[in-house]
Design a protein around this motif. Structure first.
Motif, PDB file in Angstrom:
ATOM      1  N   LYS A  21      47.187  88.743  13.230  1.00  0.00           N
ATOM      2  CA  LYS A  21      48.638  89.326  13.617  1.00  0.00           C
ATOM      3  C   LYS A  21      49.601  88.951  12.602  1.00  0.00           C
ATOM      4  N   LYS A  22      50.456  89.915  12.400  1.00  0.00           N
ATOM      5  CA  LYS A  22      51.643  89.992  11.493  1.00  0.00           C
ATOM      6  C   LYS A  22      52.874  89.163  12.122  1.00  0.00           C
ATOM      7  N   TYR A  23      53.277  88.279  11.484  1.00  0.00           N
ATOM      8  CA  TYR A  23      54.650  87.663  12.007  1.00  0.00           C
ATOM      9  C   TYR A  23      55.887  88.514  11.441  1.00  0.00           C
ATOM     10  N   ASN A  24      56.930  88.468  12.476  1.00  0.00           N
ATOM     11  CA  ASN A  24      57.997  89.171  12.202  1.00  0.00           C
ATOM     12  C   ASN A  24      59.096  88.416  11.362  1.00  0.00           C
ATOM     13  N   ASN A  25      58.945  87.015  11.347  1.00  0.00           N
ATOM     14  CA  ASN A  25      59.922  86.289  10.204  1.00  0.00           C
ATOM     15  C   ASN A  25      58.934  85.015  10.210  1.00  0.00           C
ATOM     16  N   LEU A  26      59.915  83.984   9.298  1.00  0.00           N
ATOM     17  CA  LEU A  26      59.207  82.792   8.908  1.00  0.00           C
ATOM     18  C   LEU A  26      59.105  81.823  10.113  1.00  0.00           C
ATOM     19  N   GLU A  27      60.076  81.938  10.836  1.00  0.00           N
ATOM     20  CA  GLU A  27      60.249  80.981  12.050  1.00  0.00           C
ATOM     21  C   GLU A  27      59.205  81.368  13.045  1.00  0.00           C
ATOM     22  N   PHE A  33      51.791  78.064  13.625  1.00  0.00           N
ATOM     23  CA  PHE A  33      50.933  77.305  12.908  1.00  0.00           C
ATOM     24  C   PHE A  33      51.423  75.834  13.755  1.00  0.00           C
ATOM     25  N   LEU A  34      52.520  75.533  13.852  1.00  0.00           N
ATOM     26  CA  LEU A  34      52.770  74.081  14.702  1.00  0.00           C
ATOM     27  C   LEU A  34      51.978  74.270  15.880  1.00  0.00           C
ATOM     28  N   GLU A  36      49.105  75.799  16.568  1.00  0.00           N
ATOM     29  CA  GLU A  36      47.653  75.441  16.116  1.00  0.00           C
ATOM     30  C   GLU A  36      47.434  74.176  15.882  1.00  0.00           C
ATOM     31  N   LEU A  37      48.395  73.392  15.179  1.00  0.00           N
ATOM     32  CA  LEU A  37      48.225  71.943  14.811  1.00  0.00           C
ATOM     33  C   LEU A  37      48.229  71.003  15.887  1.00  0.00           C
ATOM     34  N   ARG A  38      48.996  71.460  16.926  1.00  0.00           N
ATOM     35  CA  ARG A  38      49.130  70.705  18.250  1.00  0.00           C
ATOM     36  C   ARG A  38      47.779  70.876  19.260  1.00  0.00           C
ATOM     37  N   GLU A  39      47.057  72.002  19.047  1.00  0.00           N
ATOM     38  CA  GLU A  39      45.776  72.218  19.600  1.00  0.00           C
ATOM     39  C   GLU A  39      44.811  71.350  19.101  1.00  0.00           C
ATOM     40  N   TYR A  40      44.719  71.379  17.580  1.00  0.00           N
ATOM     41  CA  TYR A  40      43.571  70.538  16.873  1.00  0.00           C
ATOM     42  C   TYR A  40      43.957  69.074  17.094  1.00  0.00           C
ATOM     43  N   ARG A  41      45.097  68.605  17.359  1.00  0.00           N
ATOM     44  CA  ARG A  41      45.489  67.120  17.517  1.00  0.00           C
ATOM     45  C   ARG A  41      45.110  66.775  19.205  1.00  0.00           C
ATOM     46  N   MET A  42      45.336  67.759  19.912  1.00  0.00           N
ATOM     47  CA  MET A  42      44.827  67.456  21.082  1.00  0.00           C
ATOM     48  C   MET A  42      43.354  67.319  21.309  1.00  0.00           C
ATOM     49  N   LEU A  43      42.470  68.178  20.594  1.00  0.00           N
ATOM     50  CA  LEU A  43      41.117  68.230  20.571  1.00  0.00           C
ATOM     51  C   LEU A  43      40.436  66.933  19.879  1.00  0.00           C
ATOM     52  N   GLU A  44      41.275  66.438  18.928  1.00  0.00           N
ATOM     53  CA  GLU A  44      40.798  65.185  18.232  1.00  0.00           C
ATOM     54  C   GLU A  44      40.917  63.990  19.111  1.00  0.00           C
ATOM     55  N   GLU A  45      42.215  63.945  19.850  1.00  0.00           N
ATOM     56  CA  GLU A  45      42.369  62.923  20.747  1.00  0.00           C
ATOM     57  C   GLU A  45      41.552  62.806  21.903  1.00  0.00           C
ATOM     58  N   GLN A  46      41.018  64.060  22.338  1.00  0.00           N
ATOM     59  CA  GLN A  46      39.826  63.961  23.341  1.00  0.00           C
ATOM     60  C   GLN A  46      38.462  63.695  22.874  1.00  0.00           C
ATOM     61  N   GLY A  47      38.383  63.672  21.338  1.00  0.00           N
ATOM     62  CA  GLY A  47      36.985  63.274  20.776  1.00  0.00           C
ATOM     63  C   GLY A  47      36.373  64.698  20.724  1.00  0.00           C
ATOM     64  N   LYS A  48      36.902  65.681  20.822  1.00  0.00           N
ATOM     65  CA  LYS A  48      36.060  66.988  20.671  1.00  0.00           C
ATOM     66  C   LYS A  48      36.299  67.629  19.240  1.00  0.00           C
ATOM     67  N   LEU A  49      36.827  67.047  18.190  1.00  0.00           N
ATOM     68  CA  LEU A  49      36.893  67.447  17.013  1.00  0.00           C
ATOM     69  C   LEU A  49      36.599  66.365  15.859  1.00  0.00           C
ATOM     70  N   PRO A  50      35.265  66.225  15.465  1.00  0.00           N
ATOM     71  CA  PRO A  50      34.800  65.005  14.862  1.00  0.00           C
ATOM     72  C   PRO A  50      35.083  65.451  13.465  1.00  0.00           C
ATOM     73  N   ARG A  51      35.499  64.522  12.674  1.00  0.00           N
ATOM     74  CA  ARG A  51      35.675  64.414  11.253  1.00  0.00           C
ATOM     75  C   ARG A  51      34.293  64.126  10.644  1.00  0.00           C
ATOM     76  N   LEU A  52      33.811  65.170   9.960  1.00  0.00           N
ATOM     77  CA  LEU A  52      32.499  65.087   9.235  1.00  0.00           C
ATOM     78  C   LEU A  52      32.604  64.489   7.833  1.00  0.00           C
ATOM     79  N   PRO A  53      31.733  63.884   7.610  1.00  0.00           N
ATOM     80  CA  PRO A  53      31.880  63.372   5.818  1.00  0.00           C
ATOM     81  C   PRO A  53      31.317  64.578   5.025  1.00  0.00           C
ATOM     82  N   CYS A  54      30.719  65.398   5.349  1.00  0.00           N
ATOM     83  CA  CYS A  54      30.268  66.517   4.439  1.00  0.00           C
ATOM     84  C   CYS A  54      29.670  67.754   5.318  1.00  0.00           C
ATOM     85  N   ALA A  55      29.659  68.870   4.511  1.00  0.00           N
ATOM     86  CA  ALA A  55      29.519  70.093   5.259  1.00  0.00           C
ATOM     87  C   ALA A  55      27.950  70.578   4.724  1.00  0.00           C
TER      88      ALA A  55
END
Length: 125
Positions: A21-27, A33-34, A36-55
């Protein structure tokens, strides 16, 4: 770039395509992006986003301990993480070259390390 201003940000960040998607302005860009960050935090709180030590593809160094003697040493070669097994009922498991079975998350920092230097420090300490 000497000066960071809103026009420069608009021209560099918000004219690029992000998530198709192209954004119209910075806001609008920042709000997306905020969100998206909220979505990732919710997944992490639910235990659905593990932090892996490596790839997959990372090199790791393994400390071996043999049953017939108490000597511990670092494997002479680096090993490669070839697969990460995910299952909702348990923590991730890691397949590593030249290692029988799988490694657990808890093994990282105890017997499996991301650098030889970390593995050597663990042998000393």
């Amino acid at each position: 770039m000497d000066k960071l201003d809103i026009d420069t940000l608009n021209n560099t960040i918000c004219t690029m395509e992000t998530f198709g998607k192209k954004y119209n302005n910075l806001e609008e860009c920042i709000l997306c992006f905020l969100w998206e960050l909220r979505e990732y935090r919710m997944l992490e709180e639910q235990g659905k986003l593990p932090r892996l030590p490596c790839a997959v593809g990372n090199a790791v160094y393994i400390i071996n301990e043999y049953a017939n003697c108490r000597e511990r040493h670092i494997s002479p070669c680096e090993h490669i993480v070839t697969d990460i097994l995910l299952n909702r009922n348990r923590k991730p498991l890691f397949k590593i070259t030249n290692r029988y079975g799988t490694a657990r998350m808890e093994d990282f920092g105890e017997t499996i390390f991301l650098t030889r230097k970390e593995a050597e420090a663990a042998l000393k300490g």
